[in-house]
Design a protein around this motif. Structure first.
Motif, PDB file in Angstrom:
ATOM      1  N   UNK A   1      43.300  -8.854  15.367  1.00 35.43           N
ATOM      2  CA  UNK A   1      43.677  -7.795  16.298  1.00 35.43           C
ATOM      3  C   UNK A   1      42.741  -6.615  16.315  1.00 35.43           C
ATOM      4  N   UNK A   2      41.761  -6.579  15.407  1.00 32.93           N
ATOM      5  CA  UNK A   2      40.816  -5.456  15.389  1.00 32.93           C
ATOM      6  C   UNK A   2      39.892  -5.522  16.590  1.00 32.93           C
ATOM      7  N   UNK A   3      39.538  -4.343  17.107  1.00 29.46           N
ATOM      8  CA  UNK A   3      38.556  -4.281  18.176  1.00 29.46           C
ATOM      9  C   UNK A   3      37.408  -3.371  17.751  1.00 29.46           C
ATOM     10  N   UNK A   4      36.448  -3.146  18.668  1.00 32.07           N
ATOM     11  CA  UNK A   4      35.253  -2.384  18.302  1.00 32.07           C
ATOM     12  C   UNK A   4      35.597  -0.947  17.904  1.00 32.07           C
ATOM     13  N   UNK A   5      36.681  -0.398  18.474  1.00 30.30           N
ATOM     14  CA  UNK A   5      37.054   0.958  18.108  1.00 30.30           C
ATOM     15  C   UNK A   5      37.516   1.022  16.663  1.00 30.30           C
ATOM     16  N   UNK A   6      38.301   0.045  16.239  1.00 32.25           N
ATOM     17  CA  UNK A   6      38.747   0.011  14.848  1.00 32.25           C
ATOM     18  C   UNK A   6      37.552  -0.046  13.900  1.00 32.25           C
ATOM     19  N   UNK A   7      36.632  -0.983  14.155  1.00 37.77           N
ATOM     20  CA  UNK A   7      35.463  -1.103  13.282  1.00 37.77           C
ATOM     21  C   UNK A   7      34.670   0.206  13.271  1.00 37.77           C
ATOM     22  N   UNK A   8      34.499   0.802  14.457  1.00 35.18           N
ATOM     23  CA  UNK A   8      33.712   2.029  14.550  1.00 35.18           C
ATOM     24  C   UNK A   8      34.325   3.178  13.768  1.00 35.18           C
ATOM     25  N   UNK A   9      35.655   3.327  13.864  1.00 37.65           N
ATOM     26  CA  UNK A   9      36.315   4.434  13.172  1.00 37.65           C
ATOM     27  C   UNK A   9      36.367   4.196  11.663  1.00 37.65           C
ATOM     28  N   UNK A  10      36.553   2.939  11.249  1.00 39.46           N
ATOM     29  CA  UNK A  10      36.545   2.675   9.816  1.00 39.46           C
ATOM     30  C   UNK A  10      35.170   2.992   9.230  1.00 39.46           C
ATOM     31  N   UNK A  11      34.133   2.606   9.941  1.00 38.19           N
ATOM     32  CA  UNK A  11      32.792   2.884   9.431  1.00 38.19           C
ATOM     33  C   UNK A  11      32.484   4.383   9.520  1.00 38.19           C
ATOM     34  N   UNK A  12      32.986   5.053  10.549  1.00 34.06           N
ATOM     35  CA  UNK A  12      32.798   6.506  10.652  1.00 34.06           C
ATOM     36  C   UNK A  12      33.443   7.221   9.469  1.00 34.06           C
ATOM     37  N   UNK A  13      34.572   6.711   8.999  1.00 35.23           N
ATOM     38  CA  UNK A  13      35.224   7.301   7.832  1.00 35.23           C
ATOM     39  C   UNK A  13      34.334   7.182   6.603  1.00 35.23           C
ATOM     40  N   UNK A  14      33.714   6.022   6.420  1.00 31.63           N
ATOM     41  CA  UNK A  14      32.791   5.833   5.300  1.00 31.63           C
ATOM     42  C   UNK A  14      31.608   6.784   5.419  1.00 31.63           C
ATOM     43  N   UNK A  15      31.042   6.890   6.609  1.00 32.05           N
ATOM     44  CA  UNK A  15      29.867   7.739   6.799  1.00 32.05           C
ATOM     45  C   UNK A  15      30.193   9.219   6.608  1.00 32.05           C
ATOM     46  N   UNK A  16      31.374   9.643   7.034  1.00 28.53           N
ATOM     47  CA  UNK A  16      31.764  11.044   6.839  1.00 28.53           C
ATOM     48  C   UNK A  16      31.909  11.354   5.351  1.00 28.53           C
ATOM     49  N   UNK A  17      32.433  10.414   4.594  1.00 32.28           N
ATOM     50  CA  UNK A  17      32.524  10.618   3.146  1.00 32.28           C
ATOM     51  C   UNK A  17      31.144  10.611   2.503  1.00 32.28           C
ATOM     52  N   UNK A  18      30.240   9.790   3.019  1.00 29.54           N
ATOM     53  CA  UNK A  18      28.862   9.825   2.524  1.00 29.54           C
ATOM     54  C   UNK A  18      28.240  11.206   2.753  1.00 29.54           C
ATOM     55  N   UNK A  19      28.501  11.785   3.926  1.00 30.43           N
ATOM     56  CA  UNK A  19      27.957  13.110   4.238  1.00 30.43           C
ATOM     57  C   UNK A  19      28.481  14.161   3.264  1.00 30.43           C
ATOM     58  N   UNK A  20      29.745  14.036   2.900  1.00 29.67           N
ATOM     59  CA  UNK A  20      30.354  15.038   2.046  1.00 29.67           C
ATOM     60  C   UNK A  20      29.990  14.878   0.575  1.00 29.67           C
ATOM     61  N   UNK A  21      29.539  13.693   0.191  1.00 30.45           N
ATOM     62  CA  UNK A  21      29.256  13.442  -1.224  1.00 30.45           C
ATOM     63  C   UNK A  21      28.282  14.462  -1.794  1.00 30.45           C
ATOM     64  N   UNK A  22      27.151  14.650  -1.110  1.00 30.50           N
ATOM     65  CA  UNK A  22      26.149  15.597  -1.609  1.00 30.50           C
ATOM     66  C   UNK A  22      26.658  17.029  -1.539  1.00 30.50           C
ATOM     67  N   UNK A  23      27.383  17.355  -0.477  1.00 27.31           N
ATOM     68  CA  UNK A  23      27.885  18.723  -0.331  1.00 27.31           C
ATOM     69  C   UNK A  23      28.906  19.069  -1.399  1.00 27.31           C
ATOM     70  N   UNK A  24      29.708  18.088  -1.802  1.00 28.29           N
ATOM     71  CA  UNK A  24      30.744  18.336  -2.790  1.00 28.29           C
ATOM     72  C   UNK A  24      30.219  18.251  -4.210  1.00 28.29           C
ATOM     73  N   UNK A  25      28.928  17.955  -4.361  1.00 26.39           N
ATOM     74  CA  UNK A  25      28.351  17.921  -5.701  1.00 26.39           C
ATOM     75  C   UNK A  25      28.386  19.308  -6.342  1.00 26.39           C
ATOM     76  N   UNK A  26      28.365  20.359  -5.496  1.00 24.92           N
ATOM     77  CA  UNK A  26      28.521  21.716  -5.999  1.00 24.92           C
ATOM     78  C   UNK A  26      30.017  21.967  -6.137  1.00 24.92           C
TER      79      UNK A  26
END
Length: 253
Positions: free
Chosen positions: A225-250
């Motif tokens: 039942x997954x569509x391209x929007x589901x895949x895109x948002x799940x991967x966007x969640x991973x990428x947003x956490x990647x962005x925050x990893x370095x920022x939250x190191x402080x």
């Protein structure tokens, strides 16, 4: 540009530590917190603040202030606000206090709730004051806490896009549209951990669960039942956490 985050200073002007909200706004205005982030001094009363919120409709409201709650002077506390349940009499009393010029974080919240203007996510960052008489400048304990309070405000602004995305994903995962899978279980576990992040401002197992979701996506372990929007948002969640990893190191207080 639409305002997604409003950072507001709530203060009693030139009342020593109770003026902390205005001083916080002065500092943050020069920092450029990002697109969609508006920083304002909310000294003008709770009714006017509620009207401002009705106009802006931000996703997140961050209120920074010195608030007397009987804590040790200089204590910094972050609170995720659950909208209080107010009777019509309580709303009327809150509006009456606001009209006569009483200023307080709790009053801003109560009036905004009563008028239906409080954003879905509201956070307060409070410093326990020490000196509250007429005059300028913070007491030594409030001055020592000032930078920690601002660091918490900045962290809330950084995390706002992540928590907004998480809210969108939780809505999409309601019901039984998607079949059970390892990836679905991984994203649900991550979203549950982000609820705790929103409540407690602690990352906990977030980044471990992000890595688990990344592996499941890479392995193609999706759900029926997954569509391209589901895949895109799940991967966007991973990428947003990647962005925050370095920022939250402080470390944030």
């Amino acid at each position: 540009m639409p305002v997604t985050v409003l950072v507001g200073g709530v203060s009693e002007l030139f009342q020593r530590d109770l003026d902390l909200g205005r001083l916080a706004v002065e500092r943050l205005l020069g920092e450029g917190l990002g697109s969609g982030v508006l920083v304002e001094d909310l000294y003008y009363g709770a009714v006017a603040v509620a009207q401002r919120l009705e106009d802006l409709r931000p996703d997140l409201l961050v209120l920074v202030s010195a608030v007397r709650r009987g804590r040790r002077p200089g204590t910094v506390e972050r609170r995720r606000i659950d909208p209080p349940r107010l009777t019509p009499e309580k709303v009327q009393a809150a509006v009456g206090d606001a009209v006569v010029g009483y200023v307080h974080v709790d009053l801003v919240v109560e009036v905004a709730v009563g008028l239906g203007a409080l954003p879905a996510r509201t956070v307060t960052v409070e410093v326990e004051p020490d000196e509250v008489g007429p005059g300028e400048g913070l007491s030594p304990s409030a001055a020592a806490a000032f930078d920690d309070a601002l660091a918490i405000v900045r962290a809330e602004v950084r995390r706002a896009p992540l928590l907004e995305l998480a809210g969108e994903l939780r809505t999409l995962l309601e019901g039984d549209r998607l079949g059970d899978s390892a990836a679905l279980r991984a994203v649900r576990a991550l979203l549950d951990e982000l609820v705790r992040l929103d409540r407690d401002a602690r990352w906990g197992a977030t980044f471990r669960l992000r890595d688990e979701l990344r592996l499941r996506i890479a392995a193609g372990a999706g759900s029926d039942g997954m569509d391209h929007r589901d895949w895109g948002l799940w991967w966007a969640l991973v990428e947003e956490l990647d962005r925050l990893t370095a920022l939250e190191a402080v470390r944030t207080p």
